[in-house]
Design a protein around this motif. Structure first.
Motif, short mmCIF file in Angstrom:
data_model
loop_
_atom_site.label_atom_id
_atom_site.label_comp_id
_atom_site.label_asym_id
_atom_site.label_seq_id
_atom_site.Cartn_x
_atom_site.Cartn_y
_atom_site.Cartn_z
N ALA A 107 0.81 -1.22 0.00
CA ALA A 107 0.00 0.00 0.00
C ALA A 107 0.84 1.27 0.00
O ALA A 107 0.34 2.36 -0.29
N ARG A 108 2.14 1.13 0.32
CA ARG A 108 3.02 2.29 0.36
C ARG A 108 3.98 2.32 -0.83
O ARG A 108 4.95 3.07 -0.84
N TYR B 111 3.79 3.51 -4.38
CA TYR B 111 2.86 4.38 -5.08
C TYR B 111 3.17 4.46 -6.58
O TYR B 111 4.29 4.18 -7.02
N THR C 73 1.35 11.16 -5.77
CA THR C 73 0.54 10.32 -4.88
C THR C 73 1.32 9.95 -3.63
O THR C 73 0.78 9.95 -2.52
N LEU C 74 2.59 9.65 -3.81
CA LEU C 74 3.45 9.32 -2.67
C LEU C 74 3.43 10.44 -1.63
O LEU C 74 3.17 10.20 -0.44
N ALA D 114 1.31 12.99 -1.27
CA ALA D 114 -0.03 13.28 -0.76
C ALA D 114 -0.50 12.24 0.25
O ALA D 114 -1.03 12.58 1.32
N GLU D 115 -0.31 10.99 -0.07
CA GLU D 115 -0.80 9.92 0.80
C GLU D 115 0.03 9.79 2.07
O GLU D 115 -0.51 9.55 3.15
N GLU D 116 1.33 9.95 1.95
CA GLU D 116 2.18 9.85 3.14
C GLU D 116 1.92 10.99 4.11
O GLU D 116 2.06 10.83 5.32
N LYS E 210 -0.84 12.10 4.95
CA LYS E 210 -2.04 11.78 5.73
C LYS E 210 -1.74 10.82 6.88
O LYS E 210 -2.59 10.65 7.77
N ARG E 211 -0.58 10.20 6.86
CA ARG E 211 -0.27 9.15 7.84
C ARG E 211 0.46 9.73 9.04
O ARG E 211 1.33 10.59 8.90
N GLY F 56 4.02 8.95 8.45
CA GLY F 56 4.43 9.24 7.08
C GLY F 56 5.91 9.56 6.95
O GLY F 56 6.63 9.78 7.94
#
Length: 390
Positions: free
Chosen positions: A65-66, A68, A73-74, A76-78, A80-81, A84
């Motif tokens: 899931a990590r 990307y 995307t990498l 942006a999504e990280e 949120k964690r 991250g």
């Protein structure tokens, strides 16, 4: 001496953009970053092909899931964690560096970037300003500067053992591209494509390496003007050069010369730097990185060996396995990566005193590499004339 003791409170959560399956430089980044447990690879956008990148990332132990599809995307999504990423290494073709580095800094990340940072001095200075405003570290992978005898040379020159510096003779001239190897090798082809490689080939690809070594050894020496001539001996590479000669005059009167080449047939690597003073000279050759030649006028020549007690403490600080055993490129890169980590950690803690004491190829080194290439191209394209260094 580096012995594996803990250097930071916790490893820096780290990702890579590029450096996927078959990337030699990607493996060097990972080997260096992970050696001293200062970084932990937790995410990445490893390949332009998302599935191939995901497959490769999971083979490295990264959660699927990590892994990307792209760097946007990498980041942006990280973000949120709660766990991250804190830093990212960029190991992609030259033409992508500026956009990825800028996006990473805007995302609040520290960066380690392949050189060149970008194509123009204006872009490089924009990144420098952005990094300063965000309080983030940008490291540039001039990996050869991690060899401990480069630090030894720096200390000897600073102590006046060479006398007044007169000449700096540099080269990085290998022979592996003496024919049009890019015709059958896509991994090499982008290096001679101006859209992907930028305004130069060997000036930026190899010439900036010994140039940075000179900046480490001689931090007070500044270029006043230069003259460059560049050639495309493999005609299909034009307008990019596969050979270049650059003559430099420094403020104060010292002279420098850089031979940048990929067509030095028969040469394995050919990176050397010789610093000549009024009393003595030093020479280092990356094919024999464990030795530093020291030649005092009127005395027998000496060879200084890495790891020996007679070296300066600052040089011995980077020693990993003691004298006798050879060290090489992986150790040099590891020395840079642990310094990157210490700088990132100090920056995050706002420990400006600790940060100021760490020597590593930083954003300033990246800017100066781009500036040098830009001036060389300007001189060469005007017919090999002297130009004031801008």
């Amino acid at each position: 001496m580096i012995n594996g003791a803990k250097l930071t409170a916790a490893p820096i959560r780290w990702a890579m953009v590029g450096g996927g399956q078959g990337s030699q430089i990607g493996y060097i980044h990972r080997s260096a970053a992970l050696r001293d447990n200062v970084f932990q690879l937790v995410a990445g956008a490893f390949d332009i092909d998302p599935q191939r990148g995901r497959d490769f990332g999971t083979s490295l132990g990264v959660e699927p899931a990590r892994c990307y599809a792209d760097y946007q995307t990498l980041f942006a999504e990280e973000a949120k964690r709660p766990d991250g990423i804190q830093a990212v290494s960029i190991a992609t073709p030259n033409g992508t560096h500026f956009a990825i580095c800028k996006a990473a800094l805007l995302a609040g990340l520290h960066v380690v970037c392949e050189k060149p940072l970008c194509f123009t001095t204006a872009e490089a200075e924009e990144l420098q300003t952005l990094a300063a405003s965000r309080g983030k570290i940008v490291g540039v992978t001039y990996g050869y500067a991690g060899h401990q005898l480069i630090e030894q040379a720096r200390q000897m020159i600073a102590a006046g053992e060479l006398g007044e510096i007169r000449i700096v003779n540099m080269q990085f001239a290998h022979g592996f591209h003496s024919a049009a190897v890019e015709e059958a090798n896509p991994a090499t082809r982008w290096r001679v494509d101006p859209k992907l490689a930028g305004p130069s080939y060997v000036l930026g690809d190899v010439g900036t390496h010994p140039l940075y070594l000179s900046e480490v050894m001689l931090p007070a020496l500044k270029v006043q003007k230069l003259m460059c001539s560049r050639q495309s001996f493999v005609a299909s590479r034009a307008p990019l050069e596969d050979n270049a000669f650059t003559l430099m005059q420094y403020h104060g009167g010292a002279m420098g010369f850089v031979w940048s080449s990929a067509v030095n047939a028969g040469s394995m690597h050919g990176q050397k730097i010789r610093v000549i003073g009024s009393k003595a000279s030093l020479e280092w050759w990356d094919e024999r990185p464990n030795q530093l030649s020291f030649e005092v006028q009127g005395r027998p020549a000496q060879v200084l060996e890495r790891g020996m007690d007679y070296l300066h403490p600052a040089a011995l600080h980077d020693d990993r396995i003691g004298s006798g055993h050879p060290e090489g490129l992986f150790e040099a890169w590891s020395n840079l990566y642990y310094r990157f980590a210490l700088a990132m950690d100090a920056s995050d803690r706002d420990d400006q005193a600790a940060l100021a004491a760490i020597r590593y190829p930083d954003i300033h080194a990246g800017v100066e590499g781009v500036r040098w290439v830009e001036n060389c191209v300007r001189s060469a394209d005007a017919g090999g004339v002297w130009v004031d260094y801008q």
